[in-house]
Design an enzyme around this catalytic site. Structure first.
Site, PDB file in Angstrom:
ATOM      1  N   TRP A 182       0.862  -1.186   0.000  1.00  0.00           N
ATOM      2  CA  TRP A 182       0.000   0.000   0.000  1.00  0.00           C
ATOM      3  C   TRP A 182       0.897   1.235   0.000  1.00  0.00           C
ATOM      4  CZ3 TRP A 182      -0.409   4.136   3.498  1.00  0.00           C
ATOM      5  CH2 TRP A 182      -1.356   5.104   3.104  1.00  0.00           C
ATOM      6  N   GLU A 223      -2.954  -2.960  -2.699  1.00  0.00           N
ATOM      7  CA  GLU A 223      -4.122  -2.446  -1.968  1.00  0.00           C
ATOM      8  C   GLU A 223      -4.624  -1.125  -2.553  1.00  0.00           C
ATOM      9  OE1 GLU A 223      -3.445  -2.057   2.237  1.00  0.00           O
ATOM     10  OE2 GLU A 223      -5.481  -1.306   2.622  1.00  0.00           O
ATOM     11  N   LYS A 225      -7.385   2.192  -2.873  1.00  0.00           N
ATOM     12  CA  LYS A 225      -8.003   3.109  -1.914  1.00  0.00           C
ATOM     13  C   LYS A 225      -8.720   4.235  -2.649  1.00  0.00           C
ATOM     14  CE  LYS A 225      -6.922   5.464   2.423  1.00  0.00           C
ATOM     15  NZ  LYS A 225      -6.031   5.531   3.579  1.00  0.00           N
ATOM     16  N   ASP A 256      -9.603  -3.375   1.299  1.00  0.00           N
ATOM     17  CA  ASP A 256      -9.729  -2.851   2.660  1.00  0.00           C
ATOM     18  C   ASP A 256     -11.146  -2.293   2.790  1.00  0.00           C
ATOM     19  OD1 ASP A 256      -9.753  -0.868   4.799  1.00  0.00           O
ATOM     20  OD2 ASP A 256      -7.588  -1.149   4.906  1.00  0.00           O
ATOM     21  N   HIS A 259     -11.934   1.453   2.582  1.00  0.00           N
ATOM     22  CA  HIS A 259     -11.385   2.221   1.459  1.00  0.00           C
ATOM     23  C   HIS A 259     -12.387   2.529   0.359  1.00  0.00           C
ATOM     24  CE1 HIS A 259      -6.819   1.366   2.180  1.00  0.00           C
ATOM     25  NE2 HIS A 259      -7.438   1.843   3.241  1.00  0.00           N
ATOM     26  N   HIS A 283      -8.521  -6.675   4.095  1.00  0.00           N
ATOM     27  CA  HIS A 283      -8.233  -5.880   5.275  1.00  0.00           C
ATOM     28  C   HIS A 283      -9.583  -5.614   5.923  1.00  0.00           C
ATOM     29  CE1 HIS A 283      -3.938  -4.062   4.784  1.00  0.00           C
ATOM     30  NE2 HIS A 283      -3.953  -5.357   4.967  1.00  0.00           N
ATOM     31  N   ASP A 291     -12.877   8.329   8.191  1.00  0.00           N
ATOM     32  CA  ASP A 291     -11.829   7.474   8.749  1.00  0.00           C
ATOM     33  C   ASP A 291     -12.086   6.038   8.341  1.00  0.00           C
ATOM     34  OD1 ASP A 291      -9.527   6.902  10.560  1.00  0.00           O
ATOM     35  OD2 ASP A 291     -11.063   5.664  11.483  1.00  0.00           O
ATOM     36  N   ASP A 293     -10.498   3.239   9.618  1.00  0.00           N
ATOM     37  CA  ASP A 293      -9.809   2.254  10.454  1.00  0.00           C
ATOM     38  C   ASP A 293     -10.346   2.104  11.871  1.00  0.00           C
ATOM     39  OD1 ASP A 293      -7.540   1.564   8.525  1.00  0.00           O
ATOM     40  OD2 ASP A 293      -7.457   3.745   8.596  1.00  0.00           O
ATOM     41  N   ASP A 323      -7.200  -4.585   9.733  1.00  0.00           N
ATOM     42  CA  ASP A 323      -6.521  -3.293   9.593  1.00  0.00           C
ATOM     43  C   ASP A 323      -7.347  -2.196  10.258  1.00  0.00           C
ATOM     44  OD1 ASP A 323      -4.877  -1.234   8.962  1.00  0.00           O
ATOM     45  OD2 ASP A 323      -5.345  -1.188   6.818  1.00  0.00           O
TER      46      ASP A 323
HETATM   47  C1  RNT Z   1      -3.900   2.547   4.523  1.00  0.00           C
HETATM   48  C2  RNT Z   1      -3.991   1.078   4.250  1.00  0.00           C
HETATM   49  C3  RNT Z   1      -2.867   0.256   4.805  1.00  0.00           C
HETATM   50  C4  RNT Z   1      -2.436   0.675   6.196  1.00  0.00           C
HETATM   51  C5  RNT Z   1      -1.442  -0.260   6.834  1.00  0.00           C
HETATM   52  C6  RNT Z   1      -0.807   0.335   8.019  1.00  0.00           C
HETATM   53  O1  RNT Z   1      -4.987   3.206   4.072  1.00  0.00           O
HETATM   54  O2  RNT Z   1      -5.214   0.596   4.708  1.00  0.00           O
HETATM   55  O3  RNT Z   1      -3.234  -1.080   4.758  1.00  0.00           O
HETATM   56  O4  RNT Z   1      -3.529   0.811   7.044  1.00  0.00           O
HETATM   57  O5  RNT Z   1      -0.543  -0.681   5.901  1.00  0.00           O
HETATM   58 ZN    ZN Z   2      -5.507  -1.533   4.705  1.00  0.00          ZN
END
Ligand code: RNT
Ligand code: ZN
Length: 416
Positions: A182, A223, A225, A256, A259, A283, A291, A293, A323
């Site tokens: 990523w 990855e 986003k 993810d 994302h 993820h 946000d 995460d 994640d």
């Molecule tokens: C960031 C990605 C990535 C990170 C990690 C720390 O948007 O999700 O995966 O969260 O690599």
């Molecule tokens: Zn991620």
């Protein structure tokens, strides 16, 4: 009769064997992300913190791990409260340099020796990530797509070094290491050139992935986003970019859950993507507004995700990683809650009365399909989950919380 026996009968009446579900759950590892323990700081230098680069950890709950030893201790504590055998997902920035200064393009497996030994001692697999943030050469928001060829070269070399580490670890542990790329590359405001950085990224990735490595030792993932903090208007590695790249080069795609647009179903993407790429990395995360995460929950999006993995018969081609990084609550608890909830969602998916649902759907009887889906929601999942925890020798129900509170008092509270 105990509650598990009753639950077993209730599921059997719906054509579901709880023992088969428990066996599948027991052999499905979750990759625990090391970065929840220290707010994505890493240990390249004392007091390192997450620096720029499209992601952010917020909160200042006391007890953040300050050293590799503390982080391992915290992970061990979390793993004592999580049923099953799992994996640890490391970033390159968590290398054990033993006080020396090592540049990112010079990292090698030797710098992960103590992690490998620790994984062996704890019966853990490992996954890996090159780190393209928290570094002066990432400070302007570009790495593999940087306009300066020398900067790109530095990050390509970091990627090559990390792939070799991943392969060496996979060989030594006898368990394939997923190496996930990523990058933060993107722009706060709208660029006029959206094409150039993407052409450069493709070139950099190709250079990075040029060396063939045994798939039994390591697999590459990329990855995608939608946007990041500081890259709101343009992300080089967008969904379309990485989906196309993964299909072209037959790489793993990392989805993810944080994302995407908040109303988008990430679960719906799995069957499309796996039709054209070999394997998938998840993820598992939770987006809240801007946000991406928050701690994973037993919620509808996560349940839908696991349902798709199970219904499609994709479990063997799906690597499940977590994640999230919440610095506003006890960090060990965050791991425990998120991992146990991901497992609970998977268990719920494994306990679906899938045969009856397929029969109804194939007959065009969508009334029955809807009725059965809704009735299945209140079958005694909790009793089966408790049995899983009991057999794995970890606390049942909320009993794990007392352990975390004790650990907080005895260990975490002593950290400045
Ligand atoms: C960031 C990605 C990535 C990170 C990690 C720390 O948007 O999700 O995966 O969260 O690599
Ligand atoms: Zn991620």
């Amino acid at each position: 009769m105990n509650s598990y026996s009753l639950a077993r009968e209730a599921y059997a009446a719906n054509g579901v064997d709880t023992e088969t579900a428990l066996a599948t759950l027991a052999r499905t590892p979750i990759s625990l992300h090391c970065w929840q323990g220290d707010d994505v700081g890493g240990f390249e230098r004392p007091g390192a913190t997450l620096d720029g680069g499209g992601i952010q950890a917020t909160g200042n709950y006391p007890g953040k791990a300050r050293t590799i030893a503390e982080l391992r201790g915290d992970l061990e504590q979390a793993l004592r409260l999580i049923p099953g055998r799992h994996r640890i997902n490391l970033h390159a920035s968590y290398a054990d340099f033993a006080g020396k200064k090592v540049e990112r393009n010079e990292v090698s497996v030797a710098h992960f020796r103590t992690w490998i030994d620790w994984c062996k001692a704890n019966g853990l697999g490992m996954d890996f990530n090159p780190t393209y943030f928290s570094h002066p050469l990432a400070a302007d928001g570009y790495t593999l797509a940087h306009p300066d060829a020398a900067v790109r070269k530095f990050w390509i070399d970091h990627g090559i070094a990390c792939r070799r580490i991943a392969a060496a670890v996979g060989r030594e542990l006898g368990s394939t290491v997923v190496n996930n790329v990523w990058i933060p590359d993107g722009c706060k405001d709208s660029p006029v050139d959206r094409k150039g950085p993407r052409l450069r990224l493709e070139e950099s990735l190709d250079a990075m992935f040029a060396e063939p490595l045994p798939p039994a030792h390591t697999l590459d993932a990329v990855e995608c986003k939608l946007f990041g903090i500081g890259s709101e208007s343009y992300v080089v590695g967008s969904h379309e970019f990485y989906l196309a790249y993964a299909v072209k080069r037959q790489k793993l795609l990392c989805l993810d859950m944080g994302h995407f647009h908040p109303t988008e179903s990430v679960a719906d993407k799995i069957s499309s993507v796996l039709q054209f790429i070999p394997e998938l990395l998840l993820h598992v995360s939770r987006g809240v507004r801007w946000d991406s995460d928050h701690v994973v929950l037993f919620d509808d999006p996560t349940r839908a995700m696991m349902e798709e993995v199970v219904r499609g018969g994709f479990l063997a081609r799906t690597h499940i990683g977590l994640d999230f990084f919440d610095a506003s609550i006890n960090r060990v608890a965050a791991w425990v809650i998120g991992t146990r909830d991901a497992q609970k969602c998977l268990l719920a998916a494994l306990l679906e009365p899938i045969a009856a649902l397929r029969t109804a759907e194939n007959a065009g009887d969508f009334t029955t399909r809807l009725a059965l889906v809704e009735e299945a929601k209140t079958l005694p999942l909790g009793a089966v989950w408790d049995e899983f925890c009991r057999r794995a020798g970890v606390p049942v129900g909320s009993a794990w919380l007392a352990e975390v509170k004790r650990y907080e008092k005895e260990v975490l509270s002593g950290r400045g």
